[in-house]
Structures are given as structure tokens and as C-alpha cells.
Design a protein around this motif. Structure first.
Motif, mmCIF file in Angstrom:
data_model
loop_
_atom_site.group_PDB
_atom_site.id
_atom_site.type_symbol
_atom_site.label_atom_id
_atom_site.label_comp_id
_atom_site.label_asym_id
_atom_site.label_seq_id
_atom_site.Cartn_x
_atom_site.Cartn_y
_atom_site.Cartn_z
ATOM 1 N N LEU A 1 0.831 -1.203 0.000
ATOM 2 C CA LEU A 1 0.000 0.000 0.000
ATOM 3 C C LEU A 1 0.877 1.269 0.000
ATOM 4 O O LEU A 1 0.552 2.247 -0.650
ATOM 5 C CB LEU A 1 -0.924 -0.022 1.227
ATOM 6 C CG LEU A 1 -2.018 1.035 1.260
ATOM 7 C CD1 LEU A 1 -2.951 0.860 0.073
ATOM 8 C CD2 LEU A 1 -2.802 0.957 2.552
ATOM 9 N N LYS A 2 1.981 1.186 0.726
ATOM 10 C CA LYS A 2 2.901 2.324 0.778
ATOM 11 C C LYS A 2 3.533 2.584 -0.590
ATOM 12 O O LYS A 2 3.681 3.732 -1.003
ATOM 13 C CB LYS A 2 3.983 2.021 1.826
ATOM 14 C CG LYS A 2 4.760 3.208 2.270
ATOM 15 C CD LYS A 2 3.935 4.090 3.154
ATOM 16 C CE LYS A 2 4.843 5.073 3.870
ATOM 17 N NZ LYS A 2 4.075 6.146 4.424
ATOM 18 N N MET A 3 3.894 1.502 -1.311
ATOM 19 C CA MET A 3 4.484 1.650 -2.651
ATOM 20 C C MET A 3 3.479 2.254 -3.626
ATOM 21 O O MET A 3 3.848 3.065 -4.476
ATOM 22 C CB MET A 3 4.985 0.304 -3.169
ATOM 23 C CG MET A 3 6.342 -0.075 -2.597
ATOM 24 S SD MET A 3 6.991 -1.589 -3.274
ATOM 25 C CE MET A 3 7.142 -1.223 -4.991
ATOM 26 N N ALA A 4 2.227 1.872 -3.491
ATOM 27 C CA ALA A 4 1.189 2.417 -4.361
ATOM 28 C C ALA A 4 1.036 3.923 -4.128
ATOM 29 O O ALA A 4 0.865 4.699 -5.072
ATOM 30 C CB ALA A 4 -0.136 1.710 -4.124
ATOM 31 N N GLU A 5 1.135 4.332 -2.869
ATOM 32 C CA GLU A 5 1.041 5.750 -2.544
ATOM 33 C C GLU A 5 2.217 6.525 -3.148
ATOM 34 O O GLU A 5 2.036 7.608 -3.710
ATOM 35 C CB GLU A 5 1.035 5.934 -1.023
ATOM 36 C CG GLU A 5 0.894 7.375 -0.597
ATOM 37 C CD GLU A 5 0.923 7.549 0.918
ATOM 38 O OE1 GLU A 5 1.001 8.710 1.340
ATOM 39 O OE2 GLU A 5 0.887 6.540 1.649
ATOM 40 N N VAL A 6 3.424 5.974 -3.067
ATOM 41 C CA VAL A 6 4.611 6.610 -3.638
ATOM 42 C C VAL A 6 4.469 6.719 -5.153
ATOM 43 O O VAL A 6 4.774 7.756 -5.746
ATOM 44 C CB VAL A 6 5.895 5.836 -3.249
ATOM 45 C CG1 VAL A 6 7.094 6.343 -4.021
ATOM 46 C CG2 VAL A 6 6.143 5.944 -1.757
ATOM 47 N N LYS A 7 3.988 5.663 -5.801
ATOM 48 C CA LYS A 7 3.784 5.683 -7.258
ATOM 49 C C LYS A 7 2.756 6.743 -7.631
ATOM 50 O O LYS A 7 2.933 7.461 -8.614
ATOM 51 C CB LYS A 7 3.326 4.305 -7.762
ATOM 52 C CG LYS A 7 4.374 3.239 -7.694
ATOM 53 C CD LYS A 7 5.231 3.303 -8.909
ATOM 54 C CE LYS A 7 6.177 2.109 -8.879
ATOM 55 N NZ LYS A 7 7.204 2.208 -9.867
ATOM 56 N N CYS A 8 1.669 6.842 -6.882
ATOM 57 C CA CYS A 8 0.636 7.847 -7.154
ATOM 58 C C CYS A 8 1.201 9.262 -7.013
ATOM 59 O O CYS A 8 0.884 10.146 -7.821
ATOM 60 C CB CYS A 8 -0.550 7.666 -6.221
ATOM 61 S SG CYS A 8 -1.580 6.245 -6.618
ATOM 62 N N GLN A 9 2.054 9.491 -6.005
ATOM 63 C CA GLN A 9 2.673 10.798 -5.830
ATOM 64 C C GLN A 9 3.600 11.124 -7.003
ATOM 65 O O GLN A 9 3.634 12.261 -7.473
ATOM 66 C CB GLN A 9 3.450 10.850 -4.518
ATOM 67 C CG GLN A 9 2.554 10.937 -3.297
ATOM 68 C CD GLN A 9 3.350 10.892 -1.996
ATOM 69 O OE1 GLN A 9 4.518 10.518 -1.976
ATOM 70 N NE2 GLN A 9 2.684 11.274 -0.915
#
Length: 191
Positions: A1-9
Motif C-alpha cells: 500500500l505504501k508503494m502504491a502511494e509513492v507511485k501515485c505521488q
């Protein structure tokens, strides 16, 4: 979930940068359309920075004239206002440096002036207030620093050489050299 947030940013940052570049390019096109006779300012990497009225001193310092200036990331264009939002084109000057004559001279008439050093012409300009002069100088010095940084990366031979001379040199050798091949002249044909 954290990686998805970084990718979205990362994606959001990329989209924001793209939109900023697109808006800057649209502003250059709008400025381009406001000049008479029509001009072509749009170039890759050129974007709008600021605009405003400044006094331009003649090279001999005998007179001044008010022009509206448009500062881009690599050049400055100016013209005389014809009517609201439209300008008679005077010149586009590539920017290579800027200096403050009041730092060199104690002449009180020079405290609001600054000099933009261009490829073919230097412009002695005067702002209405010290704050306005400082804003212009800060923006131009920042642009000159970026241009110098890019020059070191790309390796341009001479910043003072005009872009036309640079293109000529890349394709035909040094400016002033005679072409290597001469075109043959055709004789006139009489019918």
C-alpha cells in the motif's frame, strides 16, 4: 500500500509538471499573438517568466522610451503598446548576462537602471521603483545562472554567439568561411 502511494505521488508530480509546461507554452503563444507584425516566439524550452513596462534608454543615453517587456527563460521581447493587450514589435534579444550600473557608478540617475547583455544588443532599462528593479534583476540573474548551467552540460562554444551563427557553424563551418562548393549559374534561356 505504501508503494502504491509513492507511485501515485510520482504520477501526480509528473502530471503537474506537464500541465505547468503546457500552460507556460500556451502563455508564450498568447504573447506571440499579441504582437504586430506577427512574431514567432514559441520554441522548445522557452517559457514565460514575467512582463511589465520599463523605460529603455538609447545606447548613447540621450533619450528614453517606454516599452512593454516580456521576459522568457532565454530571451526578452519588447514592443510599444498599440492598444490594450496588443503591441508593435520592436525586438527579441537573447539574454546572456545582466548588470547593475548603480553598483559601479554613484550617479543618482542610475539607481533604478539595469543592463541586459544580449546576443546582438545590450539594453539599458529603468524600472519605476527599487522593488520592481530588484524583482527583474532577481528573475534575470536566476535565468542567466540556469542558462550557464545548461551551457556547461551541453557545451556551447560561445554564449555571445548568435543562435543563427551557431547553427551556421554546425552545418557550414565557421561564420565567414566561404562555402566549400559553389553553385553553377545557369545561362539565361531565350525563347
Amino acid at each position: 500500500l505504501k508503494m502504491a502511494e509513492v507511485k501515485c505521488q510520482d504520477v501526480a508530480t509528473h502530471v503537474n509538471e506537464f500541465m505547468h509546461k503546457k500552460e507556460a507554452h500556451a502563455k508564450v503563444l498568447t504573447i506571440q499573438a499579441s504582437f504586430y507584425p506577427s512574431q514567432f516566439f514559441a520554441q522548445a524550452g522557452r517559457s514565460f517568466v514575467r512582463q511589465g513596462d520599463l523605460l529603455k534608454h538609447t545606447s548613447d543615453g540621450s533619450s528614453t522610451r517606454r516599452y512593454h517587456f516580456f521576459l522568457f527563460t532565454d530571451s526578452i521581447a519588447y514592443g510599444q503598446q498599440i492598444f490594450k493587450g496588443y503591441y508593435k514589435f520592436h525586438r527579441l534579444v537573447s539574454i546572456f548576462d545582466v548588470s547593475d550600473p548603480s553598483e559601479v557608478s554613484n550617479d543618482e540617475n542610475r539607481e533604478l537602471q539595469f543592463i541586459i547583455k544580449g546576443d546582438e544588443k545590450d539594453l539599458r532599462l529603468e524600472a519605476e521603483t527599487e522593488a520592481l528593479k530588484t524583482e527583474w534583476l532577481t528573475d534575470i540573474r536566476g535565468l542567466v545562472a540556469k542558462l550557464e548551467e545548461n551551457k556547461e552540460v551541453v557545451g556551447f562554444p560561445n554564449r555571445r554567439m548568435s543562435s543563427f551563427a551557431q547553427r551556421f557553424e554546425q552545418h557550414n563551418g565557421r561564420p565567414g568561411d566561404k562555402p566549400k562548393t559553389k553553385k553553377k549559374r545557369r545561362a539565361s534561356t531565350w525563347v
